[in-house]
Design an enzyme around this catalytic site. Sequence first.
Site, mmCIF file in Angstrom:
data_model
loop_
_atom_site.group_PDB
_atom_site.id
_atom_site.type_symbol
_atom_site.label_atom_id
_atom_site.label_comp_id
_atom_site.label_asym_id
_atom_site.label_seq_id
_atom_site.Cartn_x
_atom_site.Cartn_y
_atom_site.Cartn_z
ATOM 1 N N HIS A 103 -33.637 1.719 1.044
ATOM 2 C CA HIS A 103 -35.060 1.959 0.790
ATOM 3 C C HIS A 103 -35.478 1.573 -0.626
ATOM 4 O O HIS A 103 -36.596 1.856 -1.035
ATOM 5 C CB HIS A 103 -35.409 3.435 1.007
ATOM 6 C CG HIS A 103 -34.902 3.999 2.303
ATOM 7 N ND1 HIS A 103 -33.724 4.706 2.391
ATOM 8 C CD2 HIS A 103 -35.408 3.926 3.555
ATOM 9 C CE1 HIS A 103 -33.520 5.063 3.646
ATOM 10 N NE2 HIS A 103 -34.509 4.600 4.389
ATOM 11 N N ASP A 204 12.909 1.867 -6.889
ATOM 12 C CA ASP A 204 13.826 1.323 -5.896
ATOM 13 C C ASP A 204 14.452 0.016 -6.349
ATOM 14 O O ASP A 204 14.025 -1.069 -5.973
ATOM 15 C CB ASP A 204 13.111 1.154 -4.545
ATOM 16 C CG ASP A 204 14.105 1.155 -3.404
ATOM 17 O OD1 ASP A 204 15.191 0.559 -3.579
ATOM 18 O OD2 ASP A 204 13.832 1.758 -2.356
ATOM 19 N N HIS A 207 16.858 -1.725 -3.144
ATOM 20 C CA HIS A 207 16.493 -2.644 -2.064
ATOM 21 C C HIS A 207 16.494 -4.110 -2.501
ATOM 22 O O HIS A 207 16.499 -4.994 -1.646
ATOM 23 C CB HIS A 207 15.108 -2.274 -1.504
ATOM 24 C CG HIS A 207 13.959 -2.783 -2.329
ATOM 25 N ND1 HIS A 207 13.708 -2.348 -3.612
ATOM 26 C CD2 HIS A 207 12.992 -3.715 -2.063
ATOM 27 C CE1 HIS A 207 12.623 -2.973 -4.081
ATOM 28 N NE2 HIS A 207 12.176 -3.797 -3.169
ATOM 29 N N HIS A 212 15.266 -8.444 -0.619
ATOM 30 C CA HIS A 212 14.727 -9.659 -1.239
ATOM 31 C C HIS A 212 15.763 -10.762 -1.431
ATOM 32 O O HIS A 212 15.477 -11.750 -2.111
ATOM 33 C CB HIS A 212 14.143 -9.319 -2.619
ATOM 34 C CG HIS A 212 12.963 -8.393 -2.570
ATOM 35 N ND1 HIS A 212 11.842 -8.643 -1.825
ATOM 36 C CD2 HIS A 212 12.730 -7.203 -3.189
ATOM 37 C CE1 HIS A 212 10.963 -7.654 -1.993
ATOM 38 N NE2 HIS A 212 11.490 -6.761 -2.799
ATOM 39 N N ASP A 360 8.475 -6.752 1.206
ATOM 40 C CA ASP A 360 8.269 -5.311 1.024
ATOM 41 C C ASP A 360 7.317 -4.739 2.072
ATOM 42 O O ASP A 360 7.516 -3.639 2.573
ATOM 43 C CB ASP A 360 7.668 -5.026 -0.364
ATOM 44 C CG ASP A 360 8.692 -5.147 -1.474
ATOM 45 O OD1 ASP A 360 9.876 -4.849 -1.226
ATOM 46 O OD2 ASP A 360 8.310 -5.529 -2.585
HETATM 47 S S1 FES Z 1 -32.705 4.311 -0.965
HETATM 48 FE FE1 FES Z 1 -32.493 5.341 0.910
HETATM 49 S S2 FES Z 1 -30.329 5.460 1.169
HETATM 50 FE FE2 FES Z 1 -30.578 4.527 -0.731
HETATM 51 FE FE FE2 Z 2 10.516 -5.016 -3.335
#
Ligand code: FES
Ligand code: FE2
Length: 455
Positions: A103, A204, A207, A212, A360
């Site tokens: 709005h 970790d 691993h 890897h 990962d």
């Molecule tokens: S102006 Fe109405 S929800 Fe933001």
């Molecule tokens: Fe990793």
Amino acid sequence: MVNVDSLIDLDKAVQSKKIFWDQEVYDQEMENIFARSWLFLTHESQIPEPGDFFTTFMGEDPIIVARQQDGSIKAFINSCTHRGNQVCHADSGNTRSFVCSYHGWAFGLDGSLAGVPLEAEVYYNQLDKDSMSLREVAQVDSYRGFVFGCFDTETPPLAEWLGEMAWYMDSWANTGGGAELIGTPMKTILKCNWKVPTENFIGDGYHITWTHIAALQIIGGPLGEAFGSGELPPLEDMGAQITTRHGHGFGVIWDVGHAIHRNPQNYVEFQQQTLPEVIEKQGEWGGKMYTGHWNASLFPNCSFLYGTNTFKIWHPKGPHEIEVWTWSLVQKNMSPELKREIQKEAIMSFGTAGTLESDDGENMETCTRTNRGFQTRKGSMNASMGLGVEGRHPELPGVVGSNFIGETSYRGFYRFWDEMMRAASWDDIKKNDATWVDRWLGEGAVSKLPSSQAA
Ligand code: FES
Ligand SMILES: [Fe+2]
């Protein structure tokens, strides 16, 4: 309230599999942890000018971070105070105001409600605009340019929250002009609980040589050489795990700062040029940190690799999903060419389609999904590696694990997770500040660190 006793056993270092799956646990994490912790927002280098803004999340709350006209930084919940629409849809930019697309209510850079369409005609000038600003995040502060926000006014100041972790981070965050994050973050969805990557990054080392191995054989660099062959050098001399108050922690591998860089010459030169600066400010141990490779997490959901130059935030999206945001981590005084090289390496390794990221991601999703099973959830997970072989260091703050491959940092993370999940107020947490190491190691316990790590 969930029964924390049923979820975690600190002495045995085991956790219930429920912590990766249950909605009830997640809801309490949002309330007890995310609403009371300092959460990473952005880096000052991402919003240098007045009017610059960056949109992110704190937990699941959408946030606008904006540089004010006076140079300070404020953060607001990105939700219109009219009917709740998202006010700012852009990821980042520069603006004088945020205008809601529904709005047309207009909010200033400082979050105040500045303009309402047809205010006299339809509100008859009775709208109390002063009370309808965007909700401001209670505390915003930055450390070495890393900007954090916190919803709770009782949470200790950021410098105190980071505590001794800040000393460690200074080795690179206060050197070479200081750290900065470059590029817009790469964003990925992973179907995993937010704690799985946090615990992986915090500690970790285990691993790397398994998950890897194929990628590291191709990538090369000193990490590729150390871990890609499957044959490790003597582990006790390789590095350490360190965890500090408030659940932060990292693993460090000595002398492999240039990590997976394929053309490391520029990077090595930059480190060598700037190393004396660190040693002058922080002594030999500061220098050792600076030339090491780090895997690290800041409690609760921010992680980084220093040396592989990746900085990440794991935004929770329910118990079974996260959004991963990844930046490249550089130092300001690096040349533009070196920054570009680093960014390229970071994208190829831990970017959305990066080789190491893909390795990962699969594990992280499976660690979460597996625990969906009703019977599976009754089981527990183990983080006891190196339990009892950790201690105080004569020069390094926090609790230091004897080995780069261990789960000391996991335990530090879950010890603080346990405290926050139980604590009714910050008073409950603060009363443990002076005794957290004794409560963990036992009063007066001697360090069992190998001699190579003694000062
Ligand atoms: S102006 Fe109405 S929800 Fe933001
Ligand atoms: Fe990793």
